[in-house]
Scaffold this motif. Structure first.
Motif, PDB file in Angstrom:
ATOM      1  N   ALA A  45       0.835  -1.194   0.000  1.00  0.00           N
ATOM      2  CA  ALA A  45       0.000   0.000   0.000  1.00  0.00           C
ATOM      3  C   ALA A  45       0.874   1.250   0.000  1.00  0.00           C
ATOM      4  N   PHE A  46       0.384   2.297  -0.653  1.00  0.00           N
ATOM      5  CA  PHE A  46       1.096   3.571  -0.638  1.00  0.00           C
ATOM      6  C   PHE A  46       0.119   4.680  -0.977  1.00  0.00           C
ATOM      7  N   VAL A  47       0.399   5.852  -0.419  1.00  0.00           N
ATOM      8  CA  VAL A  47      -0.406   7.029  -0.750  1.00  0.00           C
ATOM      9  C   VAL A  47       0.500   8.248  -0.705  1.00  0.00           C
ATOM     10  N   TYR A  48       0.350   9.094  -1.738  1.00  0.00           N
ATOM     11  CA  TYR A  48       0.998  10.403  -1.770  1.00  0.00           C
ATOM     12  C   TYR A  48       0.055  11.309  -2.538  1.00  0.00           C
ATOM     13  N   LYS A  49      -0.607  12.217  -1.835  1.00  0.00           N
ATOM     14  CA  LYS A  49      -1.657  13.011  -2.468  1.00  0.00           C
ATOM     15  C   LYS A  49      -1.861  14.306  -1.695  1.00  0.00           C
ATOM     16  N   THR A  50      -2.668  15.178  -2.276  1.00  0.00           N
ATOM     17  CA  THR A  50      -3.017  16.428  -1.625  1.00  0.00           C
ATOM     18  C   THR A  50      -4.503  16.466  -1.326  1.00  0.00           C
ATOM     19  N   GLY A  51      -4.883  17.334  -0.381  1.00  0.00           N
ATOM     20  CA  GLY A  51      -6.286  17.486  -0.036  1.00  0.00           C
ATOM     21  C   GLY A  51      -6.494  17.473   1.461  1.00  0.00           C
ATOM     22  N   ALA A  52      -7.612  18.015   1.907  1.00  0.00           N
ATOM     23  CA  ALA A  52      -7.887  18.122   3.339  1.00  0.00           C
ATOM     24  C   ALA A  52      -8.214  16.779   3.969  1.00  0.00           C
ATOM     25  N   ASP A  53      -8.693  15.848   3.181  1.00  0.00           N
ATOM     26  CA  ASP A  53      -9.104  14.544   3.695  1.00  0.00           C
ATOM     27  C   ASP A  53      -8.367  13.429   2.959  1.00  0.00           C
ATOM     28  N   LEU A  54      -8.201  12.319   3.653  1.00  0.00           N
ATOM     29  CA  LEU A  54      -7.487  11.172   3.088  1.00  0.00           C
ATOM     30  C   LEU A  54      -8.249   9.896   3.385  1.00  0.00           C
ATOM     31  N   SER A  55      -8.397   9.064   2.367  1.00  0.00           N
ATOM     32  CA  SER A  55      -8.889   7.697   2.541  1.00  0.00           C
ATOM     33  C   SER A  55      -7.743   6.743   2.227  1.00  0.00           C
ATOM     34  N   PHE A  56      -7.502   5.818   3.130  1.00  0.00           N
ATOM     35  CA  PHE A  56      -6.389   4.883   2.978  1.00  0.00           C
ATOM     36  C   PHE A  56      -6.881   3.472   3.273  1.00  0.00           C
ATOM     37  N   PHE A  57      -6.370   2.501   2.525  1.00  0.00           N
ATOM     38  CA  PHE A  57      -6.787   1.118   2.683  1.00  0.00           C
ATOM     39  C   PHE A  57      -5.581   0.253   3.070  1.00  0.00           C
ATOM     40  N   PRO A  58      -5.383  -0.022   4.355  1.00  0.00           N
ATOM     41  CA  PRO A  58      -4.285  -0.913   4.748  1.00  0.00           C
ATOM     42  C   PRO A  58      -4.513  -2.309   4.185  1.00  0.00           C
ATOM     43  N   ASP A  59      -3.463  -2.883   3.601  1.00  0.00           N
ATOM     44  CA  ASP A  59      -3.645  -4.167   2.909  1.00  0.00           C
ATOM     45  C   ASP A  59      -3.186  -5.380   3.711  1.00  0.00           C
ATOM     46  N   VAL A  60      -2.384  -5.182   4.749  1.00  0.00           N
ATOM     47  CA  VAL A  60      -1.963  -6.293   5.610  1.00  0.00           C
ATOM     48  C   VAL A  60      -1.970  -5.799   7.052  1.00  0.00           C
ATOM     49  N   ALA A  61      -1.947  -6.743   7.976  1.00  0.00           N
ATOM     50  CA  ALA A  61      -1.915  -6.378   9.388  1.00  0.00           C
ATOM     51  C   ALA A  61      -0.542  -5.833   9.762  1.00  0.00           C
ATOM     52  N   GLY A  62      -0.520  -4.867  10.665  1.00  0.00           N
ATOM     53  CA  GLY A  62       0.742  -4.303  11.127  1.00  0.00           C
ATOM     54  C   GLY A  62       0.650  -2.814  11.355  1.00  0.00           C
ATOM     55  N   GLU A  63       1.812  -2.189  11.507  1.00  0.00           N
ATOM     56  CA  GLU A  63       1.886  -0.775  11.867  1.00  0.00           C
ATOM     57  C   GLU A  63       2.178   0.093  10.647  1.00  0.00           C
ATOM     58  N   TYR A  64       1.455   1.217  10.546  1.00  0.00           N
ATOM     59  CA  TYR A  64       1.611   2.170   9.451  1.00  0.00           C
ATOM     60  C   TYR A  64       1.898   3.556  10.040  1.00  0.00           C
ATOM     61  N   LYS A  65       2.577   4.386   9.255  1.00  0.00           N
ATOM     62  CA  LYS A  65       2.875   5.751   9.691  1.00  0.00           C
ATOM     63  C   LYS A  65       2.608   6.720   8.558  1.00  0.00           C
ATOM     64  N   LEU A  66       1.774   7.732   8.837  1.00  0.00           N
ATOM     65  CA  LEU A  66       1.417   8.757   7.862  1.00  0.00           C
ATOM     66  C   LEU A  66       2.112  10.066   8.196  1.00  0.00           C
ATOM     67  N   GLY A  67       2.419  10.838   7.158  1.00  0.00           N
ATOM     68  CA  GLY A  67       2.927  12.181   7.337  1.00  0.00           C
ATOM     69  C   GLY A  67       1.996  13.185   6.681  1.00  0.00           C
ATOM     70  N   LEU A  68       1.781  14.333   7.320  1.00  0.00           N
ATOM     71  CA  LEU A  68       0.953  15.414   6.792  1.00  0.00           C
ATOM     72  C   LEU A  68       1.746  16.709   6.858  1.00  0.00           C
ATOM     73  N   THR A  69       1.878  17.386   5.716  1.00  0.00           N
ATOM     74  CA  THR A  69       2.587  18.666   5.672  1.00  0.00           C
ATOM     75  C   THR A  69       1.633  19.753   5.214  1.00  0.00           C
TER      76      THR A  69
END
Length: 649
Positions: free
Chosen positions: A608-632
Motif C-alpha cells: 500500500a502507498f499514498v501520496y496526495k493532496t487534499g484536506a481529507d485522506l482515505s487509505f486502505f491498509p492491505d496487511v496487518a501491522g503498523e503504518y505511519k502517515l505524514g501530513l505537511t
C-alpha cells in the motif's frame, strides 16, 4: 477486433439432451440402455449467447465533436457450449458508410490522426491501406470487420464498430421490407456461426445486431453531472443549480422534460424557463433543484435521478444522479495497480475505483515530468481523453470503477519513468472540492531498481535558532534491490551546513519503502537554497529533495494535526481508514486544499502507498501491522508537519 477471455459457466443441459438423444437411438435399434451404462458417447455442440452488456438494438452515438471517431457499444458473445464456435462470417446487411468495423492495433509506431486524411486518417504515412489511425491512442488499427474466427468453449468473442468522422448527422439506409426491424433503422450486422441453439435474438446460430438513429438538433452539455445533498437537517431546505448548454454551432436544442424520477414529493425544480423549452446554439439556461427535507424525515440516505429528455444529437436522455444524506459523505479513490510497467507490453490497464460514499468526478490526467506527456496516451472505455475526459465517463459512483487503457511510446531519450497525476473533484454541502491521486509509470525501465522520493521539496523559515525536522519516503518501485550509497547536500544559494539527514543510506528491496528524516538547525537568518541528492543505482532520474530556507519569512501559526476517523489508533485490514487535516490550526481552506499526505512506513509485506493532496485522506491498509502517515501543511512559504502511527488488524 476479437477478444478471448476465460469463462467458467457449465452447460450441463446440453449434455443431458445428448444423452437422451443417444438413448433414444439405441432403444430404437433394439439395444437396451440401463441407468448404469457408461459407454454412450456425448455429442458436444457449440452454443452462442449474447452478453447482457450488448443490446441487440444499438442507438448510434455520433462523434462529438464531429472531427473525431466514436466507439459504439462492443458486440460481445460467448461460446457457452462444449465444442468450438466457428464464426463463419461477419457481414453488413446494411449500414451507413461511416459505420465500420475496426480491429486490433497493428503497429507500435505512432500515427498522426486527421479527420481530413481519409481513408487511413493518418497524415504521417504510418498506417497502410486497410488501416485506420485511431484518433485516441494515435496507433494504426485494422479497418473492417473481422475475418472468420473460432471461439473456444467458455470463451468470449468481441466485434468492435465505430462511426467515422463527418457531419453532425448520418445518412441511414432504407429499412428492409417484409420483415420486422426496429424503428429508426440505421443498419444491421449479421454474425454467422455454427451454433446449435435458437433464442429470441439467435436464429439457427446466427446473430443479428440492429443499429438505430433518431435525428436530433443541438448538442447537450449538463453541469453538474452529479448532485449531492449532505447534512441537511429535517425541516430545512438546500438548493443546487443545474445548467444546460447547447454547445452546437447550429441547431436549437429542445428540452422536452426536466424532472425527478423518484422521491418527487421532496424536491422541486424552478427556473426562469418552464419546460418544454428551447436553447439556442451557444446558449445556456439554468434551473434550481431544491431538496425540502420533511420535518419527520428519518435522515436515511437515499438517491434519485434528475432526468433530462432533449433533442441533443449526442444523447437524448441525460441522467444526473442525486444523493441525499445526513452525513458528510466523501469519495475514496483507489488505483490498481499504482505502479505500471511497460517493458513487456506497451499497453497496460489502470483501474480507478471509488470505495467511498460519494460520487467523484474525474477532471484531469497529467504526466510529470511534462516532457514525457507525449510518451503516454490514455483512453477510458475506448474513448481517448486527448481532447478531454468524455462527459459520460467522468463520474465514478460509490462502489464503481473505470478502466483506463494506457499506451506507452518509448521517448527518444531515457526510459520514460514518470508520475501520473489524476485530478478529481467532489461536492460537500454544495461546495466543490478538488483532490488528486497518483500512479507511477515505469516506461521501459524493465528489470531494475527504480527509486522515487515523496515529497521532494520542503520550505523552512530562515531564523537563527529555528530547528525543525521533516520526514519523507523513498520507494523502490522497481523489480531489483535499490542501494542508496550516499546522501550529499549542495547549495545553490547560501550554505548547506544547517541541514542534516538521518536514515538515508542502505538497501531497499524491490517494492519496499523507507522513511528518511531531515533536520534543519538555522545558525543565521540568511536564505539557503539546497539540494539533497541520494546517490543510488536507480534506473530513473537521480533522487533529489529541494530544501529552501526563506529569508524574512514570518513565524508560522500553522500546526498540522492528523485526525483519524477511528478510535484507539486501530483500524481494520482492507477497509477504508479516513483521516482529516481539518483540525489543524492556523490554516485557511486554500492551505487545507494543498495539504500533502504521504505514507512514511508500513509492514514489510505491504504494498500500500499514498501520496496526495487534499484536506481529507482515505487509505486502505492491505496487511496487518503498523503504518505511519505524514501530513505537511503550508501557510504561505513556511509550514508544519505532523505524523501519525496506527495499527491495522
Amino acid at each position: 477486433m476479437i477478444l478471448i477471455q476465460s469463462y467458467t459457466q457449465e452447460t450441463q443441459s446440453m449434455k443431458v439432451r445428448s444423452l437422451v438423444l443417444a438413448a433414444t437411438l439405441l432403444a430404437s435399434a433394439g439395444l437396451g440402455v440401463g441407468c448404469g451404462d457408461s459407454n454412450i458417447e456425448e455429442t458436444k455442440v457449440p452454443k452462442l449467447t449474447l452478453e447482457q452488456s450488448t443490446p441487440q438494438v444499438m442507438p448510434l452515438q455520433l462523434p462529438n465533436p464531429p472531427n473525431r471517431m466514436q466507439s459504439q457499444i462492443d458486440i460481445k458473445f460467448r461460446n457457452t457450449g462444449e465444442a468450438d464456435l466457428e464464426v463463419t462470417g461477419v457481414e453488413w446487411v446494411a449500414h451507413p458508410d461511416r459505420l465500420v468495423g475496426i480491429g486490433e492495433k497493428t503497429k507500435d509506431e505512432a500515427c498522426e490522426y486527421s479527420a481530413d486524411a481519409a481513408p487511413t486518417y493518418d497524415t504521417s504515412g504510418t498506417c497502410s491501406d486497410g488501416e485506420y489511425c485511431w484518433w485516441g491512442s494515435k496507433r494504426c488499427r485494422e479497418a473492417g470487420l473481422p475475418a472468420p474466427f473460432v471461439v473456444e468453449p467458455n470463451q468470449l468473442g468481441l466485434i468492435e464498430v465505430i462511426v467515422l468522422p463527418g457531419s453532425e448527422s448520418i445518412d441511414c439506409p432504407e429499412a428492409p421490407s417484409g420483415r420486422d426491424v426496429p424503428d429508426n433503422y440505421c443498419g444491421e450486422l449479421l454474425v454467422k456461426t455454427n451454433a446449435n441453439n435458437n433464442s429470441d435474438i439467435i436464429s439457427e446460430g446466427n446473430l443479428r445486431i440492429f443499429f438505430t438513429y433518431e435525428p436530433g438538433s443541438g448538442t447537450i452539455d449538463v453541469d453538474p453531472t452529479t448532485i449531492s445533498f449532505s447534512g441537511v437537517a429535517p425541516g430545512t431546505s438546500a438548493s443546487r443549480e443545474i445548467t444546460i448548454t447547447n454547445s452546437a454551432s447550429e441547431g436549437a436544442l429542445d428540452i422536452d422534460q426536466l424532472s425527478l424520477q423518484e422521491h418527487t414529493n421532496m424536491f422541486e425544480i424552478t427556473g426562469a424557463e418552464s419546460v418544454p423549452t428551447e436553447i439556442a446554439p451557444g446558449s445556456q439556461k439554468t434551473w434550481t433543484l431544491t431538496f425540502n427535507a420533511p420535518s419527520d424525515w428519518d435522515q436515511e440516505t437515499f438517491g434519485t435521478n434528475v432526468q433530462i429528455l432533449s433533442s441533443g444529437t449526442n444523447e437524448k436522455e441525460t441522467l444526473i444522479p442525486v444523493t441525499v444524506s445526513n452525513q458528510l459523505d466523501l469519495p475514496a479513490i483507489k488505483l490498481e495497480p499504482n505502479v505500471l510497467r511497460f517493458d513487456q507490453s506497451t499497453t497496460q490497464t489502470l483501474v480507478i475505483s471509488n470505495e467511498g460514499a460519494a460520487n467523484l468526478t474525474l477532471q484531469s490526467f497529467s504526466v510529470q515530468p511534462s516532457t514525457l506527456s507525449s510518451a503516454y496516451s490514455f483512453a477510458i472505455s475506448g474513448q481517448s481523453i486527448d481532447n478531454g475526459i468524455p462527459s459520460n465517463e467522468k463520474v465514478i459512483q460509490p462502489g464503481s470503477s473505470k478502466e483506463v487503457t494506457i499506451d506507452f511510446t518509448a521517448p527518444g531519450d531515457g526510459n520514460g519513468i514518470a508520475t501520473l497525476d489524476i485530478g478529481y473533484n467532489y461536492f460537500v454541502d454544495g461546495d466543490s472540492r478538488n483532490d488528486s491521486a497518483t500512479a507511477t509509470l515505469l516506461g521501459s525501465a524493465g528489470s531494475s531498481p527504480v527509486g522515487l522520493v515523496s515529497p521532494d521539496s520542503f520550505t523552512f523559515r530562515a531564523a537563527s535558532g529555528n530547528s525543525q525536522t521533516r520526514s519523507f519516503a523513498v520507494r523502490n518501485v522497481g523489480t531489483q534491490d535499490l542501494t542508496i550509497s550516499s546522501a550529499d547536500f549542495s547549495a545553490a544559494t547560501g550554505s548547506a551546513d544547517d541541514f542534516s539527514v538521518q536514515g538515508a543510506t542502505g538497501t531497499i528491496p524491490a517494492g519496499g519503502l523507507k522513511e528518511v528524516t531531515l533536520s534543519y538547525d538555522a545558525s543565521d537568518d540568511q536564505m539557503d537554497n539546497v539540494t539533497l541528492t541520494l546517490g543510488s543505482d536507480t534506473a530513473g532520474t537521480p533522487m533529489t529533495v529541494l530544501l529552501f530556507a526563506e529569508q524574512g519569512a514570518q513565524a508560522s501559526d500553522v500546526t498540522a494535526q492528523i485526525t483519524p476517523g477511528f478510535a484507539n489508533d486501530l483500524t481494520t485490514v482492507g477497509e477504508e481508514a479516513r483521516f482529516s487535516a481539518r483540525q489543524s490550526s492556523g490554516v485557511d481552506q486554500a492551505a487545507l486544499d494543498g495539504a500533502s499526505w504521504v505514507l512514511l512506513s508500513r509492514p514489510s509485506s505491504s504494498s500500500a502507498f499514498v501520496y496526495k493532496t487534499g484536506a481529507d485522506l482515505s487509505f486502505f491498509p492491505d496487511v496487518a501491522g503498523e503504518y505511519k502517515l505524514g501530513l505537511t501543511l503550508y501557510d504561505g512559504t513556511v509550514g508544519s508537519q505532523a505524523t501519525y502511527t496506527f495499527t491495522a488488524e
